[in-house]
Scaffold this motif. Structure first.
Motif, mmCIF file in Angstrom:
data_model
loop_
_atom_site.group_PDB
_atom_site.id
_atom_site.type_symbol
_atom_site.label_atom_id
_atom_site.label_comp_id
_atom_site.label_asym_id
_atom_site.label_seq_id
_atom_site.Cartn_x
_atom_site.Cartn_y
_atom_site.Cartn_z
ATOM 1 N N ALA A 40 -27.596 13.292 -44.221
ATOM 2 C CA ALA A 40 -28.580 13.175 -45.300
ATOM 3 C C ALA A 40 -29.536 14.365 -45.279
ATOM 4 O O ALA A 40 -30.086 14.707 -44.233
ATOM 5 N N ALA A 41 -29.718 14.983 -46.430
ATOM 6 C CA ALA A 41 -30.653 16.086 -46.560
ATOM 7 C C ALA A 41 -31.874 15.658 -47.374
ATOM 8 O O ALA A 41 -32.977 16.161 -47.159
ATOM 9 N N GLN A 42 -31.668 14.714 -48.295
ATOM 10 C CA GLN A 42 -32.770 14.184 -49.080
ATOM 11 C C GLN A 42 -32.521 12.695 -49.305
ATOM 12 O O GLN A 42 -31.411 12.298 -49.682
ATOM 13 N N VAL A 43 -33.559 11.878 -49.056
ATOM 14 C CA VAL A 43 -33.426 10.423 -49.143
ATOM 15 C C VAL A 43 -34.610 9.851 -49.918
ATOM 16 O O VAL A 43 -35.760 10.219 -49.657
ATOM 17 N N ARG A 44 -34.299 8.965 -50.849
ATOM 18 C CA ARG A 44 -35.338 8.222 -51.577
ATOM 19 C C ARG A 44 -35.517 6.882 -50.886
ATOM 20 O O ARG A 44 -34.543 6.180 -50.611
ATOM 21 N N LEU A 45 -36.771 6.536 -50.577
ATOM 22 C CA LEU A 45 -37.092 5.279 -49.901
ATOM 23 C C LEU A 45 -38.107 4.492 -50.711
ATOM 24 O O LEU A 45 -39.119 5.051 -51.145
ATOM 25 N N LEU A 46 -37.838 3.216 -50.907
ATOM 26 C CA LEU A 46 -38.787 2.314 -51.538
ATOM 27 C C LEU A 46 -39.429 1.534 -50.408
ATOM 28 O O LEU A 46 -38.763 0.793 -49.686
ATOM 29 N N LEU A 47 -40.728 1.747 -50.238
ATOM 30 C CA LEU A 47 -41.465 1.207 -49.104
ATOM 31 C C LEU A 47 -42.414 0.108 -49.566
ATOM 32 O O LEU A 47 -43.102 0.261 -50.562
ATOM 33 N N ASP A 48 -42.435 -0.989 -48.821
ATOM 34 C CA ASP A 48 -43.411 -2.055 -49.055
ATOM 35 C C ASP A 48 -43.977 -2.434 -47.695
ATOM 36 O O ASP A 48 -43.401 -3.218 -46.956
ATOM 37 N N ALA A 49 -45.119 -1.821 -47.362
ATOM 38 C CA ALA A 49 -45.763 -2.051 -46.071
ATOM 39 C C ALA A 49 -47.106 -2.740 -46.293
ATOM 40 O O ALA A 49 -48.147 -2.277 -45.834
#
Length: 164
Positions: A49-58
């Motif tokens: 992986a060189a670029q990753v989209r993350l949906l974060l709910d913290a």
């Protein structure tokens, strides 16, 4: 230079096994409490992986962000923020060190977070510490329990995290 927070944990597995879990972004929602979605947007010439989209709910922090990853050898990966709704910066790394002739691995996680909203430095460091401790506890549980393990209980950090 921005301040960063770091912590380490020992995982009873070989470094390659630990890095395999770290590099498997598609499965992050299965073992991390905060990552709800992960999508690899681009790969490097070695298929990592060189670029990753993350949906974060913290909890208080909900964000959809993209990170750029740099892989250094087999035992280190670092990342930096490409775009985000709430964050100004998110830079971090995992460094792995082989222990006990490869039977276990010391994982050091370093993180620097800067949010777009005003926040005291000590509150930012505390948030970084919570993120790191939860991530390391989740990683340890996932690696040591195998691929069928669920998310780590964020209220029960790993023994090493409790000592910090």
């Amino acid at each position: 230079m921005a301040e960063h927070t770091s912590s380490s944990i020992t995982i009873e597995a070989a470094p390659a096994e630990v890095m395999g879990v770290i590099a498997d972004f598609d499965r992050y929602p299965e073992w991390t409490g905060e990552v709800k979605e992960a999508e690899v947007l681009a790969k490097d010439d070695q298929g990592r992986a060189a670029q990753v989209r993350l949906l974060l709910d913290a909890g208080a922090i909900k964000d959809d962000h993209t990170l750029a990853y740099t892989w250094t050898g087999a035992n280190e990966v670092s990342w930096s923020l490409v775009k985000s709704q709430m964050l100004r910066a998110l830079d971090g790394s995992y460094r792995l060190a082989s222990l006990n002739n490869g039977a276990s691995t010391e994982v050091t996680y370093q993180l620097t977070v800067d949010v777009k909203i005003p926040m005291l430095g000590m509150i930012k460091r505390k948030a970084e510490k919570v993120i790191i401790d939860r991530a390391l506890a989740g990683l340890k549980k996932r690696v040591e329990s195998g691929p069928d393990a669920g998310p780590a209980d964020p209220s029960e950090p790993a023994d090493e995290a409790k000592k910090l």
